[in-house]
Design a protein around this motif. Structure first.
Motif, PDB file in Angstrom:
ATOM      1  N   HIS A  31       0.842  -1.206   0.000  1.00 50.26           N
ATOM      2  CA  HIS A  31       0.000   0.000   0.000  1.00 50.26           C
ATOM      3  C   HIS A  31       0.874   1.251   0.000  1.00 50.26           C
ATOM      4  O   HIS A  31       0.661   2.170  -0.797  1.00 50.26           O
ATOM      5  N   ASN A  35       1.716   0.347  -4.802  1.00 51.84           N
ATOM      6  CA  ASN A  35       1.408  -0.814  -5.626  1.00 51.84           C
ATOM      7  C   ASN A  35      -0.040  -1.278  -5.533  1.00 51.84           C
ATOM      8  O   ASN A  35      -0.394  -2.280  -6.140  1.00 51.84           O
ATOM      9  N   ARG A  37      -3.763   0.005  -6.321  1.00 51.59           N
ATOM     10  CA  ARG A  37      -4.447   1.054  -7.076  1.00 51.59           C
ATOM     11  C   ARG A  37      -5.400   1.888  -6.217  1.00 51.59           C
ATOM     12  O   ARG A  37      -5.449   3.109  -6.323  1.00 51.59           O
ATOM     13  N   SER A  38      -6.156   1.214  -5.336  1.00 53.49           N
ATOM     14  CA  SER A  38      -7.179   1.941  -4.577  1.00 53.49           C
ATOM     15  C   SER A  38      -6.613   2.878  -3.508  1.00 53.49           C
ATOM     16  O   SER A  38      -7.334   3.737  -3.014  1.00 53.49           O
ATOM     17  N   LYS A  40      -3.105   4.198  -3.775  1.00 42.14           N
ATOM     18  CA  LYS A  40      -1.839   4.828  -4.170  1.00 42.14           C
ATOM     19  C   LYS A  40      -1.876   6.349  -4.134  1.00 42.14           C
ATOM     20  O   LYS A  40      -0.858   6.986  -3.885  1.00 42.14           O
ATOM     21  N   ASN A  41      -3.048   6.956  -4.341  1.00 44.30           N
ATOM     22  CA  ASN A  41      -3.144   8.419  -4.297  1.00 44.30           C
ATOM     23  C   ASN A  41      -3.514   8.941  -2.914  1.00 44.30           C
ATOM     24  O   ASN A  41      -3.736  10.143  -2.749  1.00 44.30           O
TER      25      ASN A  41
END
Length: 111
Positions: A31, A35, A37-38, A40-41
């Motif tokens: 996380h 790596n 996606r949900s 990463k930002n």
């Protein structure tokens, strides 16, 4: 193999994320390295608690109940039903009686 449900909190936006895994340290590293996606930002993330289950199947079933609850995790934190300190009681107080108790899911293991 034991399974775990973990809850992460974004230090960027304070939102919570729930997941399941067989290796908590590896998964939190995934996380925080971007790596996943949900999340990463929403980095950096910190683990605020976890719960151990007898196997990954039980953990995944529990995680999916929360993920399918349309924001119930955030509401339970906001309303004090779950706290970082009381996370060990996550099953009993937040989900088990309300959503899981009447289903065919096995009971979680006790710590």
């Amino acid at each position: 193999m034991k399974g775990y449900v973990y809850i992460l909190e974004s230090l960027k936006d304070k939102r919570k994320y729930i997941g399941s895994t067989t290796d908590i340290n590896r998964r939190v590293d995934e996380h925080n390295s971007g790596n996943v996606r949900s999340t990463k930002n929403r980095r950096p993330l910190t683990m605020i608690g976890y719960r151990e289950f007898a196997d990954i199947r039980e953990a995944a079933l529990f995680e999916n109940k929360y993920k399918n609850s349309h924001g119930q995790l955030e509401r339970d934190f906001k309303n004090g039903k779950i706290t970082s300190r009381g996370l060990a009681q996550l099953v009993e107080r937040a989900v088990w009686d309300r959503e899981v108790g009447s289903s065919n899911l096995p009971s979680p293991t006790r710590d």
